[in-house]
Write a protein that holds these residues in place. Structure first.
Motif, PDB file in Angstrom:
ATOM      1  N   VAL B  31       0.655  -1.162   0.176  1.00 37.62           N
ATOM      2  CA  VAL B  31      -0.106  -0.046   0.052  1.00 37.62           C
ATOM      3  C   VAL B  31       0.869   1.240  -0.084  1.00 37.62           C
ATOM      4  O   VAL B  31       1.883   1.301   0.737  1.00 37.62           O
ATOM      5  N   GLN B  32       0.528   2.222  -0.773  1.00 37.67           N
ATOM      6  CA  GLN B  32       1.344   3.518  -0.980  1.00 37.67           C
ATOM      7  C   GLN B  32       0.515   4.551  -0.740  1.00 37.67           C
ATOM      8  O   GLN B  32      -0.530   4.985  -0.755  1.00 37.67           O
ATOM      9  N   VAL B  33       1.258   5.537   0.297  1.00 36.68           N
ATOM     10  CA  VAL B  33       0.599   6.796   0.602  1.00 36.68           C
ATOM     11  C   VAL B  33       1.476   7.692   0.635  1.00 36.68           C
ATOM     12  O   VAL B  33       2.965   7.797   0.437  1.00 36.68           O
ATOM     13  N   ILE B  34       1.093   8.899   0.602  1.00 41.94           N
ATOM     14  CA  ILE B  34       1.919  10.330   0.689  1.00 41.94           C
ATOM     15  C   ILE B  34       1.169  11.154   1.894  1.00 41.94           C
ATOM     16  O   ILE B  34      -0.099  11.313   1.838  1.00 41.94           O
ATOM     17  N   GLY B  35       1.987  11.513   2.862  1.00 40.13           N
ATOM     18  CA  GLY B  35       1.721  12.635   3.833  1.00 40.13           C
ATOM     19  C   GLY B  35       1.046  11.940   5.143  1.00 40.13           C
ATOM     20  O   GLY B  35       0.657  10.837   4.905  1.00 40.13           O
ATOM     21  N   ALA B  36       1.059  12.665   6.064  1.00 39.63           N
ATOM     22  CA  ALA B  36       0.646  12.316   7.421  1.00 39.63           C
ATOM     23  C   ALA B  36      -0.973  11.909   7.539  1.00 39.63           C
ATOM     24  O   ALA B  36      -1.318  10.945   7.842  1.00 39.63           O
ATOM     25  N   GLY B  37      -1.605  12.474   6.843  1.00 35.83           N
ATOM     26  CA  GLY B  37      -3.290  12.497   6.728  1.00 35.83           C
ATOM     27  C   GLY B  37      -3.474  10.666   6.335  1.00 35.83           C
ATOM     28  O   GLY B  37      -4.298  10.101   6.765  1.00 35.83           O
ATOM     29  N   VAL B  67       9.795   5.529  -0.552  1.00 35.84           N
ATOM     30  CA  VAL B  67       9.528   5.473  -2.113  1.00 35.84           C
ATOM     31  C   VAL B  67       9.547   6.678  -2.781  1.00 35.84           C
ATOM     32  O   VAL B  67       8.893   7.654  -2.461  1.00 35.84           O
ATOM     33  N   ASP B  68      10.350   6.817  -3.878  1.00 34.60           N
ATOM     34  CA  ASP B  68       9.952   8.252  -4.514  1.00 34.60           C
ATOM     35  C   ASP B  68       9.145   8.015  -5.627  1.00 34.60           C
ATOM     36  O   ASP B  68       8.736   7.007  -6.414  1.00 34.60           O
ATOM     37  N   LEU B  69       7.985   8.874  -5.559  1.00 30.58           N
ATOM     38  CA  LEU B  69       6.616   8.743  -6.360  1.00 30.58           C
ATOM     39  C   LEU B  69       6.925   9.889  -7.405  1.00 30.58           C
ATOM     40  O   LEU B  69       6.975  11.264  -6.778  1.00 30.58           O
ATOM     41  N   LYS B  70       6.770   9.653  -8.791  1.00 31.93           N
ATOM     42  CA  LYS B  70       6.744  10.844  -9.673  1.00 31.93           C
ATOM     43  C   LYS B  70       5.077  11.341  -9.853  1.00 31.93           C
ATOM     44  O   LYS B  70       4.254  10.291 -10.438  1.00 31.93           O
ATOM     45  N   ILE B  71       5.098  12.567  -9.468  1.00 36.40           N
ATOM     46  CA  ILE B  71       3.572  13.192  -9.804  1.00 36.40           C
ATOM     47  C   ILE B  71       3.561  14.377 -10.244  1.00 36.40           C
ATOM     48  O   ILE B  71       4.230  15.381  -9.678  1.00 36.40           O
ATOM     49  N   ASN B  72       2.913  14.666 -11.628  1.00 36.46           N
ATOM     50  CA  ASN B  72       2.939  15.728 -12.295  1.00 36.46           C
ATOM     51  C   ASN B  72       4.234  16.151 -12.507  1.00 36.46           C
ATOM     52  O   ASN B  72       4.534  17.431 -12.388  1.00 36.46           O
ATOM     53  N   ASN B  73       5.218  15.350 -12.931  1.00 42.38           N
ATOM     54  CA  ASN B  73       6.722  15.662 -13.118  1.00 42.38           C
ATOM     55  C   ASN B  73       7.366  16.257 -11.968  1.00 42.38           C
ATOM     56  O   ASN B  73       8.672  16.591 -11.959  1.00 42.38           O
ATOM     57  N   ASP B  74       6.940  16.047 -10.602  1.00 41.34           N
ATOM     58  CA  ASP B  74       7.432  16.356  -9.537  1.00 41.34           C
ATOM     59  C   ASP B  74       7.854  15.053  -8.772  1.00 41.34           C
ATOM     60  O   ASP B  74       7.159  13.991  -8.935  1.00 41.34           O
TER      61      ASP B  74
END
Lengths: 86, 86
Positions: B31-37, B67-74
């Motif tokens: 399972v992949q997540v970004i951010g404390a929330g 993990v490094d995630l590419k989101i909208n070129n960021d």
């Protein structure tokens, strides 16, 4: 079992060192947190501690559960992470 | 291995059901997540899913990693939780 407490202001590198030491000495450690910020710091700490423990051939995982915590006569729902060796 | 994504707006009960189903079928799920929330919602989901799996004699734990995630070129740093059976 020993019990660590982590808050949203805890330093993940320091907490990681404490987790690694407890796991090396005792094989496991319970960590208690309240709130999303504290969970976030703890998860970062666990990831960093994996890097401290891996060279010693120790792999860890965590089992979360809800706990009722009494704080200033209020009961709050916290989360306890049991960090164990695999 | 299958990959779930959880956000701060995900419903922990729904995510818990998905985790339990994947673990019963495949034995593990990432399972992949970004951010404390999002981490907070995922941890609640994992705890709830433990209640779904325990009656089937299945106990789970989780191993977090960056993990490094590419989101909208960021490139953003996310966290991947490998949920495994014990």
């Amino acid at each position: 079992m020993e019990l660590l407490k982590v808050s949203s202001k805890s330093n993940p590198v320091s907490v990681a060192g404490a987790i690694a030491n407890y796991v090396k000495e005792l094989g496991s450690i319970d960590v208690q947190v309240i709130g999303a910020g504290a969970i976030n710091q703890l998860i970062k700490s666990i990831i960093i501690s994996r890097g401290y423990l891996a060279p010693h051939g120790i792999e860890i995982s965590c089992i979360p559960s809800f706990v009722d915590l009494k704080i200033n006569n209020d009961v709050k729902t916290g989360i306890k992470f049991s960090i164990i060796t695999l």
